[in-house]
Design a protein around this motif. Structure first.
Motif, PDB file in Angstrom:
ATOM      1  N   ALA A  95       0.337  -9.014 -12.397  1.00  0.00           N
ATOM      2  CA  ALA A  95      -0.820  -8.538 -13.150  1.00  0.00           C
ATOM      3  C   ALA A  95      -2.052  -8.434 -12.253  1.00  0.00           C
ATOM      4  CB  ALA A  95      -1.102  -9.474 -14.321  1.00  0.00           C
ATOM      5  N   VAL A  96      -2.093  -9.267 -11.211  1.00  0.00           N
ATOM      6  CA  VAL A  96      -3.236  -9.259 -10.295  1.00  0.00           C
ATOM      7  C   VAL A  96      -3.054  -8.217  -9.206  1.00  0.00           C
ATOM      8  CG1 VAL A  96      -4.485 -10.596  -8.548  1.00  0.00           C
ATOM      9  CG2 VAL A  96      -3.846 -11.665 -10.729  1.00  0.00           C
ATOM     10  N   TYR A  97      -1.901  -8.192  -8.566  1.00  0.00           N
ATOM     11  CA  TYR A  97      -1.672  -7.369  -7.382  1.00  0.00           C
ATOM     12  C   TYR A  97      -1.155  -5.966  -7.698  1.00  0.00           C
ATOM     13  CZ  TYR A  97      -2.316 -11.390  -4.259  1.00  0.00           C
ATOM     14  OH  TYR A  97      -2.840 -12.442  -3.563  1.00  0.00           O
ATOM     15  N   CYS A  98      -0.571  -5.779  -8.871  1.00  0.00           N
ATOM     16  CA  CYS A  98       0.019  -4.488  -9.220  1.00  0.00           C
ATOM     17  C   CYS A  98      -0.713  -3.867 -10.403  1.00  0.00           C
ATOM     18  CB  CYS A  98       1.495  -4.653  -9.593  1.00  0.00           C
ATOM     19  SG  CYS A  98       2.518  -5.387  -8.302  1.00  0.00           S
ATOM     20  N   GLU A  99      -0.556  -2.582 -10.531  1.00  0.00           N
ATOM     21  CA  GLU A  99      -1.067  -1.895 -11.707  1.00  0.00           C
ATOM     22  C   GLU A  99      -0.136  -2.156 -12.891  1.00  0.00           C
ATOM     23  OE1 GLU A  99      -1.269   2.180 -10.609  1.00  0.00           O
ATOM     24  OE2 GLU A  99      -2.669   1.830  -8.949  1.00  0.00           O
ATOM     25  N   ASP A 100      -0.612  -1.803 -14.073  1.00  0.00           N
ATOM     26  CA  ASP A 100       0.216  -1.969 -15.263  1.00  0.00           C
ATOM     27  C   ASP A 100       1.453  -1.090 -15.173  1.00  0.00           C
ATOM     28  OD1 ASP A 100      -1.602  -3.726 -16.361  1.00  0.00           O
ATOM     29  OD2 ASP A 100      -2.640  -2.177 -17.523  1.00  0.00           O
ATOM     30  N   VAL A 101       2.510  -1.540 -15.838  1.00  0.00           N
ATOM     31  CA  VAL A 101       3.713  -0.724 -15.948  1.00  0.00           C
ATOM     32  C   VAL A 101       3.359   0.564 -16.686  1.00  0.00           C
ATOM     33  CG1 VAL A 101       6.006  -0.593 -16.981  1.00  0.00           C
ATOM     34  CG2 VAL A 101       5.243  -2.717 -15.898  1.00  0.00           C
ATOM     35  N   VAL A 102       3.831   1.694 -16.178  1.00  0.00           N
ATOM     36  CA  VAL A 102       3.468   2.988 -16.756  1.00  0.00           C
ATOM     37  C   VAL A 102       4.567   3.522 -17.673  1.00  0.00           C
ATOM     38  CG1 VAL A 102       2.913   5.391 -16.237  1.00  0.00           C
ATOM     39  CG2 VAL A 102       1.960   3.558 -14.818  1.00  0.00           C
ATOM     40  N   GLU A 103       5.775   3.662 -17.141  1.00  0.00           N
ATOM     41  CA  GLU A 103       6.868   4.234 -17.921  1.00  0.00           C
ATOM     42  C   GLU A 103       7.660   3.144 -18.638  1.00  0.00           C
ATOM     43  OE1 GLU A 103       9.318   6.758 -15.607  1.00  0.00           O
ATOM     44  OE2 GLU A 103       7.677   8.040 -14.917  1.00  0.00           O
ATOM     45  N   HIS A 104       8.098   3.459 -19.857  1.00  0.00           N
ATOM     46  CA  HIS A 104       8.941   2.547 -20.650  1.00  0.00           C
ATOM     47  C   HIS A 104       8.241   1.199 -20.834  1.00  0.00           C
ATOM     48  CE1 HIS A 104      11.931   5.619 -19.954  1.00  0.00           C
ATOM     49  NE2 HIS A 104      11.933   5.379 -18.651  1.00  0.00           N
ATOM     50  N   ARG A 105       6.963   1.257 -21.120  1.00  0.00           N
ATOM     51  CA  ARG A 105       6.169   0.027 -21.206  1.00  0.00           C
ATOM     52  C   ARG A 105       6.698  -0.941 -22.262  1.00  0.00           C
ATOM     53  NH1 ARG A 105      -0.197   0.878 -21.298  1.00  0.00           N
ATOM     54  NH2 ARG A 105       0.459   1.903 -19.380  1.00  0.00           N
ATOM     55  N   ASP A 106       7.122  -0.417 -23.405  1.00  0.00           N
ATOM     56  CA  ASP A 106       7.623  -1.293 -24.471  1.00  0.00           C
ATOM     57  C   ASP A 106       8.887  -2.026 -24.039  1.00  0.00           C
ATOM     58  OD1 ASP A 106       5.542  -0.498 -26.052  1.00  0.00           O
ATOM     59  OD2 ASP A 106       6.708   0.961 -27.221  1.00  0.00           O
ATOM     60  N   TRP A 107       9.755  -1.306 -23.318  1.00  0.00           N
ATOM     61  CA  TRP A 107      10.989  -1.946 -22.868  1.00  0.00           C
ATOM     62  C   TRP A 107      10.697  -3.034 -21.839  1.00  0.00           C
ATOM     63  CZ3 TRP A 107      15.478  -2.211 -25.032  1.00  0.00           C
ATOM     64  CH2 TRP A 107      15.896  -1.194 -25.907  1.00  0.00           C
ATOM     65  N   PHE A 108       9.776  -2.770 -20.938  1.00  0.00           N
ATOM     66  CA  PHE A 108       9.459  -3.785 -19.945  1.00  0.00           C
ATOM     67  C   PHE A 108       8.752  -4.989 -20.573  1.00  0.00           C
ATOM     68  CE2 PHE A 108      10.257  -0.396 -16.824  1.00  0.00           C
ATOM     69  CZ  PHE A 108      11.059  -1.111 -15.940  1.00  0.00           C
ATOM     70  N   ALA A 109       8.011  -4.757 -21.622  1.00  0.00           N
ATOM     71  CA  ALA A 109       7.399  -5.875 -22.335  1.00  0.00           C
ATOM     72  C   ALA A 109       8.475  -6.760 -22.961  1.00  0.00           C
ATOM     73  CB  ALA A 109       6.444  -5.351 -23.409  1.00  0.00           C
ATOM     74  N   ARG A 110       9.543  -6.125 -23.449  1.00  0.00           N
ATOM     75  CA  ARG A 110      10.644  -6.898 -24.012  1.00  0.00           C
ATOM     76  C   ARG A 110      11.402  -7.640 -22.912  1.00  0.00           C
ATOM     77  NH1 ARG A 110      13.761  -2.929 -28.142  1.00  0.00           N
ATOM     78  NH2 ARG A 110      15.056  -4.815 -28.385  1.00  0.00           N
ATOM     79  N   ASP A 141       0.821  -1.215   0.000  1.00  0.00           N
ATOM     80  CA  ASP A 141       0.000   0.000   0.000  1.00  0.00           C
ATOM     81  C   ASP A 141       0.855   1.266   0.000  1.00  0.00           C
ATOM     82  OD1 ASP A 141      -2.281  -1.554   0.075  1.00  0.00           O
ATOM     83  OD2 ASP A 141      -2.434  -1.515   2.264  1.00  0.00           O
ATOM     84  N   ALA A 142       2.096   1.157   0.452  1.00  0.00           N
ATOM     85  CA  ALA A 142       2.953   2.338   0.572  1.00  0.00           C
ATOM     86  C   ALA A 142       3.679   2.673  -0.725  1.00  0.00           C
ATOM     87  CB  ALA A 142       3.970   2.128   1.692  1.00  0.00           C
ATOM     88  N   LEU A 143       4.117   1.643  -1.454  1.00  0.00           N
ATOM     89  CA  LEU A 143       4.884   1.872  -2.676  1.00  0.00           C
ATOM     90  C   LEU A 143       3.974   1.806  -3.899  1.00  0.00           C
ATOM     91  CD1 LEU A 143       7.938  -0.370  -1.778  1.00  0.00           C
ATOM     92  CD2 LEU A 143       7.925   2.115  -1.923  1.00  0.00           C
ATOM     93  N   PRO A 144       4.166   2.685  -4.873  1.00  0.00           N
ATOM     94  CA  PRO A 144       3.314   2.681  -6.068  1.00  0.00           C
ATOM     95  C   PRO A 144       3.306   1.316  -6.746  1.00  0.00           C
ATOM     96  CG  PRO A 144       4.696   4.638  -6.021  1.00  0.00           C
ATOM     97  CD  PRO A 144       5.192   3.743  -4.917  1.00  0.00           C
ATOM     98  N   ALA A 145       2.128   0.854  -7.085  1.00  0.00           N
ATOM     99  CA  ALA A 145       1.991  -0.498  -7.632  1.00  0.00           C
ATOM    100  C   ALA A 145       2.702  -0.654  -8.969  1.00  0.00           C
ATOM    101  CB  ALA A 145       0.504  -0.851  -7.772  1.00  0.00           C
ATOM    102  N   HIS A 146       2.622   0.358  -9.820  1.00  0.00           N
ATOM    103  CA  HIS A 146       3.282   0.240 -11.126  1.00  0.00           C
ATOM    104  C   HIS A 146       4.800   0.246 -10.970  1.00  0.00           C
ATOM    105  CE1 HIS A 146       4.330   4.561 -11.290  1.00  0.00           C
ATOM    106  NE2 HIS A 146       3.162   4.764 -10.720  1.00  0.00           N
ATOM    107  N   PHE A 147       5.313   0.940  -9.940  1.00  0.00           N
ATOM    108  CA  PHE A 147       6.746   0.926  -9.659  1.00  0.00           C
ATOM    109  C   PHE A 147       7.174  -0.484  -9.220  1.00  0.00           C
ATOM    110  CE2 PHE A 147       9.826   1.056  -6.120  1.00  0.00           C
ATOM    111  CZ  PHE A 147      10.952   1.429  -6.818  1.00  0.00           C
ATOM    112  N   ARG A 148       6.398  -1.107  -8.345  1.00  0.00           N
ATOM    113  CA  ARG A 148       6.728  -2.467  -7.903  1.00  0.00           C
ATOM    114  C   ARG A 148       6.693  -3.444  -9.077  1.00  0.00           C
ATOM    115  NH1 ARG A 148       3.090  -4.715  -4.890  1.00  0.00           N
ATOM    116  NH2 ARG A 148       1.487  -3.099  -4.889  1.00  0.00           N
ATOM    117  N   HIS A 149       5.706  -3.306  -9.943  1.00  0.00           N
ATOM    118  CA  HIS A 149       5.600  -4.188 -11.106  1.00  0.00           C
ATOM    119  C   HIS A 149       6.861  -4.099 -11.968  1.00  0.00           C
ATOM    120  CE1 HIS A 149       2.622  -5.866 -14.338  1.00  0.00           C
ATOM    121  NE2 HIS A 149       3.794  -6.467 -14.379  1.00  0.00           N
TER     122      HIS A 149
END
Length: 208
Positions: free
Chosen positions: A103-118, A61-69
């Motif tokens: 994918a269940v517990y965290c939000e989608d990746v926000v920044e550099h989404r294409d790179w993280f997909a790779r 709850d403290a750390l941004p979910a997309h950052f954790r992802h």
């Protein structure tokens, strides 16, 4: 890879830990088994940073979910490098959770989404992926019975709502995952037997 990857997925309270221990015990009679978890080091680090010894302050709850992802993807991508020697000594590497958890517990990746997909494509595919599907109320009762840290952090109504939402999300995420679905509400011995049968029936796959 010479070892088989077995991954267990499911909401907190679904019975993953129980199944992991029983599989480890059974398989260890004739094979070398290693227990692992994706991004374990970062999970521990996040807990130290955000909770500071107070269980009511959940790092989730403290750390941004997309950052954790994003961070979990990075660690998991290199985990098969820094754990290579340990994994290659095993016949089975059993993972408590897999990438579906994020994918269940965290939000989608926000920044550099294409790179993280790779980066995600660098992760191997489990030879067998188990999904312990469970009724939200059963999961809730199990968490209360074992006095899970979530019980301290949420009200009963809040925890029920959280578990229900997570179970609904698992239904979406696991729909096209190809997972072997296990009834997590059933007796542990039956779940264990069904998992062993699925492992015996599944030919060794290339995890590359």
């Amino acid at each position: 890879m010479t070892y088989r990857i077995v991954a267990l997925e499911g909401v907190d309270g679904s019975g993953k830990s129980t199944l992991l221990k029983s599989l480890q015990t059974s398989l260890s009679t004739h094979a070398k088994v290693v227990h692992a978890r994706p991004a374990r080091a970062l999970s521990k680090a996040f807990r130290r940073i955000a909770e500071d010894g107070r269980p009511e302050n959940l790092y989730q709850d403290a750390l941004p979910a997309h950052f954790r992802h994003s961070a979990y993807l990075l660690e998991s991508a290199v985990q098969f490098r820094y754990e290579q020697q340990r994994f290659e000594q095993a016949d089975f590497v059993i993972f408590d959770r897999w990438r579906h958890t994020w994918a269940v517990y965290c939000e989608d990746v926000v920044e550099h989404r294409d790179w993280f997909a790779r980066i995600e494509t660098l992760l191997p595919h489990p030879d067998v992926l188990f999904w312990l599907r469970v009724d939200p109320e059963v999961a809730y009762e199990r968490l209360v019975a074992r006095q899970d840290r979530w019980v301290e952090a949420y009200s009963p109504a809040g925890l029920r709502a959280k578990i229900t939402k997570l179970c609904e999300r698992y239904e979406e995420v696991m729909r096209a995952s190809g997972a072997v679905v296990l009834d997590g509400t059933g007796p542990a011995a039956e779940v264990h037997a069904e998992a062993l049968a699925a492992l015996a029936a599944e030919p060794t796959a290339s995890a590359g």
